[in-house]
Write an enzyme that holds these catalytic residues in place. Structure first.
Site, mmCIF file in Angstrom:
data_model
loop_
_atom_site.group_PDB
_atom_site.id
_atom_site.type_symbol
_atom_site.label_atom_id
_atom_site.label_comp_id
_atom_site.label_asym_id
_atom_site.label_seq_id
_atom_site.Cartn_x
_atom_site.Cartn_y
_atom_site.Cartn_z
ATOM 1 N N LYS A 125 -17.592 25.521 32.365
ATOM 2 C CA LYS A 125 -17.721 26.977 32.258
ATOM 3 C C LYS A 125 -18.404 27.368 30.952
ATOM 4 O O LYS A 125 -19.308 28.207 30.932
ATOM 5 C CB LYS A 125 -16.327 27.634 32.343
ATOM 6 C CG LYS A 125 -16.386 29.160 32.365
ATOM 7 C CD LYS A 125 -15.004 29.767 32.494
ATOM 8 C CE LYS A 125 -14.274 29.719 31.172
ATOM 9 N NZ LYS A 125 -12.993 30.446 31.193
ATOM 10 N N ASP A 169 -15.122 32.374 35.662
ATOM 11 C CA ASP A 169 -13.842 32.552 34.960
ATOM 12 C C ASP A 169 -12.859 33.229 35.917
ATOM 13 O O ASP A 169 -13.143 33.371 37.109
ATOM 14 C CB ASP A 169 -14.031 33.366 33.673
ATOM 15 C CG ASP A 169 -14.417 34.814 33.933
ATOM 16 O OD1 ASP A 169 -14.695 35.163 35.112
ATOM 17 O OD2 ASP A 169 -14.435 35.603 32.985
#
Length: 211
Positions: free
Chosen positions: A120, A138
């Site tokens: 991420k 997220d």
């Protein structure tokens, strides 16, 4: 959800906010990288408060490395998990100095080799600092993708793959910012603000609210 709906959703977000970006404050790829590492399980507001004090003192890999773990902790101790993050940031700075001439690499493989950098974080840096079409999923993006049915998936990797496949190419570069902002301010976790949502008529969430 079909292609036409997705195209209209992202068209509306683009018309409303043509140049979206992260709410983390930064002035270089390195500052962004450190801010994203610090933002894990923390708010952007909290990270910005810390980096506003840190970056005027140290905003290069060598300068932060010279602070040492204990020195860095003084600046980031208001952020959750600051002990582990301080260790990772110092190790990352050491690697950047020794392996990358103090330059943040622009490849996923090199970024994910840095301590504290997962998929991420790498996606955020690749997209925001280097303009690469990546999707950093997220909690906000995961929720919005599933709730609206833009790209439902059981885990973040599945959602990421579907978003990359389903989002029209014209929108892919900025898509993750629009999705995050929508999840942060409109399609919030406990009770989405459907009545104030610009894509309410296109969203396929069944339990819409009046607010």
């Amino acid at each position: 959800m079909n292609k036409q709906k997705r195209y209209e959703i992202f068209s509306r977000w683009r018309d409303d906010n043509p140049h979206p970006t992260t709410e983390l404050e930064y002035s270089s790829p390195f500052e962004l990288l450190i801010a994203v590492i610090l933002s894990a399980q923390a708010t952007d507001v909290g990270v910005n408060k810390a980096t506003r004090k840190l970056y005027p003192v140290a905003n290069t890999p060598q300068a932060i490395y010279d602070l040492g773990v204990d020195g860095l902790k003084e600046y980031i101790k208001t952020i959750g998990l600051f002990n582990a993050k301080a260790e990772n940031v110092i190790k990352t700075c050491k690697m950047l100095v020794e392996l990358h001439d103090s330059v943040v690499p622009d490849t996923r493989e090199a970024l994910e080799a840095l301590p504290g950098v997962g998929r991420k974080t790498a996606n955020v840096v690749l997209n925001t600092a280097f303009g690469q079409p990546t999707m950093a999923v997220d909690t906000h993006i995961f929720r919005v993708s599933n709730r609206t049915k833009i790209a439902p998936g059981k885990n973040v990797n599945e959602v990421e793959q579907k978003l990359m496949r389903f989002i029209p190419k014209a929108f892919i570069l900025d898509a993750h910012h629009w999705l995050i902002l929508h999840g942060r301010y409109v399609c919030v976790a406990r009770k989405p603000k459907c009545g104030a949502c610009m894509i309410e008529d296109l969203c396929e969430f069944k339990d819409k609210t009046e607010i």
